[in-house]
Motif scaffolding. Structure first.
Motif, PDB file in Angstrom:
ATOM      1  N   ALA A  64       0.821  -1.224   0.000  1.00  0.00           N
ATOM      2  CA  ALA A  64       0.000   0.000   0.000  1.00  0.00           C
ATOM      3  C   ALA A  64       0.852   1.270   0.000  1.00  0.00           C
ATOM      4  O   ALA A  64       0.302   2.369   0.073  1.00  0.00           O
ATOM      5  CB  ALA A  64      -0.910   0.000   1.232  1.00  0.00           C
ATOM      6  N   ALA A  65       2.164   1.130  -0.118  1.00  0.00           N
ATOM      7  CA  ALA A  65       3.046   2.298   0.064  1.00  0.00           C
ATOM      8  C   ALA A  65       2.659   3.476  -0.829  1.00  0.00           C
ATOM      9  O   ALA A  65       2.680   4.621  -0.405  1.00  0.00           O
ATOM     10  CB  ALA A  65       4.493   1.886  -0.186  1.00  0.00           C
ATOM     11  N   LYS A  66       2.285   3.189  -2.077  1.00  0.00           N
ATOM     12  CA  LYS A  66       2.014   4.300  -3.005  1.00  0.00           C
ATOM     13  C   LYS A  66       0.531   4.688  -3.045  1.00  0.00           C
ATOM     14  O   LYS A  66       0.169   5.662  -3.691  1.00  0.00           O
ATOM     15  CB  LYS A  66       2.460   3.889  -4.421  1.00  0.00           C
ATOM     16  CG  LYS A  66       3.979   3.734  -4.548  1.00  0.00           C
ATOM     17  CD  LYS A  66       4.367   3.384  -5.976  1.00  0.00           C
ATOM     18  CE  LYS A  66       3.953   1.983  -6.336  1.00  0.00           C
ATOM     19  NZ  LYS A  66       4.194   1.581  -7.705  1.00  0.00           N
ATOM     20  N   CYS A  67      -0.314   3.899  -2.393  1.00  0.00           N
ATOM     21  CA  CYS A  67      -1.775   4.121  -2.487  1.00  0.00           C
ATOM     22  C   CYS A  67      -2.145   5.540  -2.043  1.00  0.00           C
ATOM     23  O   CYS A  67      -1.631   6.048  -1.041  1.00  0.00           O
ATOM     24  CB  CYS A  67      -2.504   3.081  -1.624  1.00  0.00           C
ATOM     25  SG  CYS A  67      -4.267   3.375  -1.495  1.00  0.00           S
ATOM     26  N   LEU A  68      -3.048   6.163  -2.791  1.00  0.00           N
ATOM     27  CA  LEU A  68      -3.486   7.531  -2.488  1.00  0.00           C
ATOM     28  C   LEU A  68      -4.837   7.554  -1.775  1.00  0.00           C
ATOM     29  O   LEU A  68      -5.396   8.617  -1.549  1.00  0.00           O
ATOM     30  CB  LEU A  68      -3.621   8.323  -3.799  1.00  0.00           C
ATOM     31  CG  LEU A  68      -2.406   8.347  -4.732  1.00  0.00           C
ATOM     32  CD1 LEU A  68      -2.777   8.982  -6.057  1.00  0.00           C
ATOM     33  CD2 LEU A  68      -1.266   9.109  -4.074  1.00  0.00           C
ATOM     34  N   SER A  69      -5.383   6.382  -1.502  1.00  0.00           N
ATOM     35  CA  SER A  69      -6.721   6.274  -0.880  1.00  0.00           C
ATOM     36  C   SER A  69      -7.794   6.965  -1.714  1.00  0.00           C
ATOM     37  O   SER A  69      -8.761   7.496  -1.177  1.00  0.00           O
ATOM     38  CB  SER A  69      -6.729   6.850   0.545  1.00  0.00           C
ATOM     39  OG  SER A  69      -5.806   6.185   1.352  1.00  0.00           O
ATOM     40  N   CYS A  70      -7.627   6.946  -3.033  1.00  0.00           N
ATOM     41  CA  CYS A  70      -8.591   7.652  -3.890  1.00  0.00           C
ATOM     42  C   CYS A  70      -9.906   6.890  -4.022  1.00  0.00           C
ATOM     43  O   CYS A  70     -10.941   7.467  -4.321  1.00  0.00           O
ATOM     44  CB  CYS A  70      -7.989   7.895  -5.271  1.00  0.00           C
ATOM     45  SG  CYS A  70      -7.738   6.372  -6.214  1.00  0.00           S
ATOM     46  N   GLY A  71      -9.855   5.568  -3.869  1.00  0.00           N
ATOM     47  CA  GLY A  71     -11.074   4.768  -3.948  1.00  0.00           C
ATOM     48  C   GLY A  71     -11.479   4.345  -5.353  1.00  0.00           C
ATOM     49  O   GLY A  71     -12.508   3.682  -5.528  1.00  0.00           O
ATOM     50  N   ALA A  72     -10.694   4.710  -6.358  1.00  0.00           N
ATOM     51  CA  ALA A  72     -11.069   4.344  -7.739  1.00  0.00           C
ATOM     52  C   ALA A  72     -11.245   2.828  -7.849  1.00  0.00           C
ATOM     53  O   ALA A  72     -12.168   2.341  -8.511  1.00  0.00           O
ATOM     54  CB  ALA A  72     -10.001   4.821  -8.716  1.00  0.00           C
ATOM     55  N   CYS A  73     -10.367   2.077  -7.194  1.00  0.00           N
ATOM     56  CA  CYS A  73     -10.426   0.609  -7.303  1.00  0.00           C
ATOM     57  C   CYS A  73     -11.779   0.076  -6.834  1.00  0.00           C
ATOM     58  O   CYS A  73     -12.359  -0.808  -7.474  1.00  0.00           O
ATOM     59  CB  CYS A  73      -9.279  -0.036  -6.530  1.00  0.00           C
ATOM     60  SG  CYS A  73      -9.061   0.590  -4.858  1.00  0.00           S
ATOM     61  N   ALA A  74     -12.282   0.607  -5.741  1.00  0.00           N
ATOM     62  CA  ALA A  74     -13.548   0.097  -5.207  1.00  0.00           C
ATOM     63  C   ALA A  74     -14.741   0.603  -6.010  1.00  0.00           C
ATOM     64  O   ALA A  74     -15.671  -0.149  -6.315  1.00  0.00           O
ATOM     65  CB  ALA A  74     -13.692   0.490  -3.735  1.00  0.00           C
ATOM     66  N   TYR A  75     -14.714   1.883  -6.380  1.00  0.00           N
ATOM     67  CA  TYR A  75     -15.858   2.435  -7.106  1.00  0.00           C
ATOM     68  C   TYR A  75     -16.037   1.790  -8.483  1.00  0.00           C
ATOM     69  O   TYR A  75     -17.152   1.626  -8.958  1.00  0.00           O
ATOM     70  CB  TYR A  75     -15.716   3.953  -7.274  1.00  0.00           C
ATOM     71  CG  TYR A  75     -15.942   4.732  -5.990  1.00  0.00           C
ATOM     72  CD1 TYR A  75     -17.070   4.502  -5.209  1.00  0.00           C
ATOM     73  CD2 TYR A  75     -15.048   5.702  -5.559  1.00  0.00           C
ATOM     74  CE1 TYR A  75     -17.292   5.198  -4.033  1.00  0.00           C
ATOM     75  CE2 TYR A  75     -15.256   6.408  -4.393  1.00  0.00           C
ATOM     76  CZ  TYR A  75     -16.380   6.156  -3.628  1.00  0.00           C
ATOM     77  OH  TYR A  75     -16.601   6.849  -2.473  1.00  0.00           O
ATOM     78  N   LEU A  76     -14.927   1.450  -9.133  1.00  0.00           N
ATOM     79  CA  LEU A  76     -15.025   0.902 -10.494  1.00  0.00           C
ATOM     80  C   LEU A  76     -15.213  -0.611 -10.503  1.00  0.00           C
ATOM     81  O   LEU A  76     -15.377  -1.206 -11.567  1.00  0.00           O
ATOM     82  CB  LEU A  76     -13.752   1.230 -11.285  1.00  0.00           C
ATOM     83  CG  LEU A  76     -13.432   2.703 -11.496  1.00  0.00           C
ATOM     84  CD1 LEU A  76     -12.149   2.854 -12.293  1.00  0.00           C
ATOM     85  CD2 LEU A  76     -14.565   3.398 -12.223  1.00  0.00           C
ATOM     86  N   CYS A  77     -15.183  -1.226  -9.356  1.00  0.00           N
ATOM     87  CA  CYS A  77     -15.188  -2.692  -9.281  1.00  0.00           C
ATOM     88  C   CYS A  77     -16.597  -3.260  -9.443  1.00  0.00           C
ATOM     89  O   CYS A  77     -17.513  -2.872  -8.714  1.00  0.00           O
ATOM     90  CB  CYS A  77     -14.611  -3.121  -7.936  1.00  0.00           C
ATOM     91  SG  CYS A  77     -14.668  -4.901  -7.694  1.00  0.00           S
ATOM     92  N   PRO A  78     -16.799  -4.198 -10.364  1.00  0.00           N
ATOM     93  CA  PRO A  78     -18.144  -4.780 -10.547  1.00  0.00           C
ATOM     94  C   PRO A  78     -18.586  -5.663  -9.390  1.00  0.00           C
ATOM     95  O   PRO A  78     -19.752  -6.029  -9.323  1.00  0.00           O
ATOM     96  CB  PRO A  78     -18.009  -5.629 -11.818  1.00  0.00           C
ATOM     97  CG  PRO A  78     -16.622  -5.529 -12.289  1.00  0.00           C
ATOM     98  CD  PRO A  78     -15.811  -4.735 -11.311  1.00  0.00           C
ATOM     99  N   SER A  79     -17.665  -6.016  -8.488  1.00  0.00           N
ATOM    100  CA  SER A  79     -18.091  -6.896  -7.387  1.00  0.00           C
ATOM    101  C   SER A  79     -17.966  -6.230  -6.020  1.00  0.00           C
ATOM    102  O   SER A  79     -18.130  -6.884  -5.005  1.00  0.00           O
ATOM    103  CB  SER A  79     -17.298  -8.208  -7.427  1.00  0.00           C
ATOM    104  OG  SER A  79     -15.930  -7.959  -7.260  1.00  0.00           O
ATOM    105  N   CYS A  80     -17.683  -4.928  -5.978  1.00  0.00           N
ATOM    106  CA  CYS A  80     -17.651  -4.201  -4.692  1.00  0.00           C
ATOM    107  C   CYS A  80     -19.055  -3.683  -4.397  1.00  0.00           C
ATOM    108  O   CYS A  80     -19.641  -2.988  -5.222  1.00  0.00           O
ATOM    109  CB  CYS A  80     -16.673  -3.032  -4.749  1.00  0.00           C
ATOM    110  SG  CYS A  80     -14.972  -3.497  -4.404  1.00  0.00           S
ATOM    111  N   TYR A  81     -19.560  -3.993  -3.222  1.00  0.00           N
ATOM    112  CA  TYR A  81     -20.972  -3.677  -2.958  1.00  0.00           C
ATOM    113  C   TYR A  81     -21.213  -2.912  -1.659  1.00  0.00           C
ATOM    114  O   TYR A  81     -22.321  -2.910  -1.136  1.00  0.00           O
ATOM    115  CB  TYR A  81     -21.803  -4.965  -2.961  1.00  0.00           C
ATOM    116  CG  TYR A  81     -21.213  -6.090  -2.132  1.00  0.00           C
ATOM    117  CD1 TYR A  81     -21.185  -6.021  -0.759  1.00  0.00           C
ATOM    118  CD2 TYR A  81     -20.686  -7.217  -2.755  1.00  0.00           C
ATOM    119  CE1 TYR A  81     -20.644  -7.056  -0.005  1.00  0.00           C
ATOM    120  CE2 TYR A  81     -20.142  -8.262  -2.019  1.00  0.00           C
ATOM    121  CZ  TYR A  81     -20.123  -8.170  -0.637  1.00  0.00           C
ATOM    122  OH  TYR A  81     -19.582  -9.187   0.107  1.00  0.00           O
ATOM    123  N   CYS A  82     -20.193  -2.266  -1.102  1.00  0.00           N
ATOM    124  CA  CYS A  82     -20.410  -1.547   0.165  1.00  0.00           C
ATOM    125  C   CYS A  82     -21.193  -0.257  -0.060  1.00  0.00           C
ATOM    126  O   CYS A  82     -21.082   0.363  -1.105  1.00  0.00           O
ATOM    127  CB  CYS A  82     -19.064  -1.211   0.800  1.00  0.00           C
ATOM    128  SG  CYS A  82     -18.277  -2.677   1.455  1.00  0.00           S
TER     129      CYS A  82
END
Ligand code: SF4
Ligand code: SF4
Length: 358
Positions: A238-256
């Protein structure tokens, strides 16, 4: 009997227009640099790209939706007693989604296990899911970020779809996979597709041949859990992660999701909106304590959920459909495939404690 039709490319818009007489129809279209699923508009071009920037997730699970309208009232005999009268706002009508890819639509089957669970059925999701028909486009040429075949799927996997559409010379072969799908294939614009079936089959074989060998992920649920307490592993990932959330928002299987109440005077609306587990606020408790205080904790949860906790309680099914969107869209190049493979290969140092529970 299997129903197979053929549609000329030139007739695609006319067919979708016919379907739009009785359904809300969604199709991919360009918006700026992105391709999104939007209500079909015959004046706009349909963007047949692979895959769209955003999956068609919002067609069944909107980014923001009204759940309940409510009204407060006070008991005239006891003004400190507040009563709430609420009414569910259930989605109405039927929808057709054209042009999702197999990974996109398979994502809903991961939602289903959670939102259609017998004891906790989500009536809003259920209403849209049951009233939506998916015409899925088989993939001809996987991208370098695609890894659907690592997670028990593939470029022509029709799991969760109602019609599988395959691009052939001059048009599409449409194969009905469910009753809902068969009902869509009645237009006079559609020809009998039996004679074109072989072309579709060959296109499927060609797509499968283009895939690289897949690594064995059967050990992933256990191995990801084994590195649960090795924080250096997650800090590095996670060192470079910006916590932008793009990964979760664009994910077809993320449902939170998150719930908010908006009130004006004595009236209010309860709203559900997508949420994102990579945000620092996601698990912030009212006391100020945050059980996932760093981005390493949050990435550990995201990967752990998809490759360990979810399969653990859902018959081994990995809650990632390998669409590669999180890899393509991450501004700092986080690659979930690499993290999982590193977890599988990780050798704990002698004496290092192993986590045996979440
Ligand atoms: S897209 Fe990349 S930078 Fe953004 S939260 Fe996800 S891993 Fe972090
Ligand atoms: S975790 Fe990434 S690759 Fe997997 S389904 Fe979500 S966006 Fe696609």
């Amino acid at each position: 009997m299997e129903l197979v039709k053929y549609l000329k490319s030139a007739d695609l818009k006319s067919w979708l227009q016919e379907l739009a007489r009785e359904n809300r129809v969604f199709a991919p279209r360009n918006e700026g640099d992105s391709v999104i699923f939007a209500p079909f508009d015959p004046e706009q071009e349909i963007a047949i790209v692979h895959p769209a920037t955003l999956p068609p997730k919002k067609t069944v699970f909107p980014q923001s939706e009204k759940l309940v309208d409510f009204t407060y009232s006070k008991d005239p005999e006891n003004l400190s007693r507040i009563m709430i009268d609420g009414k569910e706002v259930l989605p109405e009508g039927t929808a057709v989604v054209f042009g999702g890819r197999p990974c996109d639509v398979r994502g809903f089957t991961m939602f289903d296990r959670v939102y259609l669970a017998e004891k906790s059925t989500d009536i809003y999701y259920q209403a849209r899911r049951e009233n939506t028909t998916f015409i899925t486009l088989a993939c001809e040429k996987p991208e370098t970020t695609c890894f659907c075949h690592w997670v028990d799927s593939g470029p022509t996997d029709a799991t969760g779809s109602d019609v599988l559409a395959t691009v052939v010379d001059g048009g599409y072969v449409l194969e009905a996979l469910s009753d809902k799908g068969s009902k869509l294939l009645t237009s006079t614009l559609l020809e009998n597709g039996e004679s074109r079936k072989d072309e579709a089959r060959k296109a499927h074989e060609k797509a499968a041949e283009l895939l690289q060998d897949a690594p064995d992920l059967s050990g992933a649920p256990k191995k990801v859990l084994q590195v649960f307490d090795t924080m250096e592993f997650w800090e590095e990932a996670a060192a470079k992660c910006l916590s932008c959330g793009a990964c979760a928002y664009l994910c077809p299987s993320c449902y939170c999701f998150n719930i908010t109440d908006e009130t004006i005077g004595m009236k209010g609306t309860r709203i559900r909106s997508w949420d994102n587990c990579m945000s620092a606020q996601f698990t912030m408790e009212a006391s100020g304590h945050n059980p996932r205080p760093t981005k390493a904790h949050r990435l550990r949860n995201r990967v752990g959920h998809k490759f360990s906790y979810y399969p653990d309680i859902h018959d081994g099914v990995i809650s990632c459909c390998g669409c590669g969107r999180c890899i393509k869209s991450c501004p700092v190049g986080t690659d979930i495939r690499e993290i999982v493979l590193q977890a599988i290969e990780y050798e704990p140092a002698v004496g290092e404690e192993q986590a045996d529970e979440q």
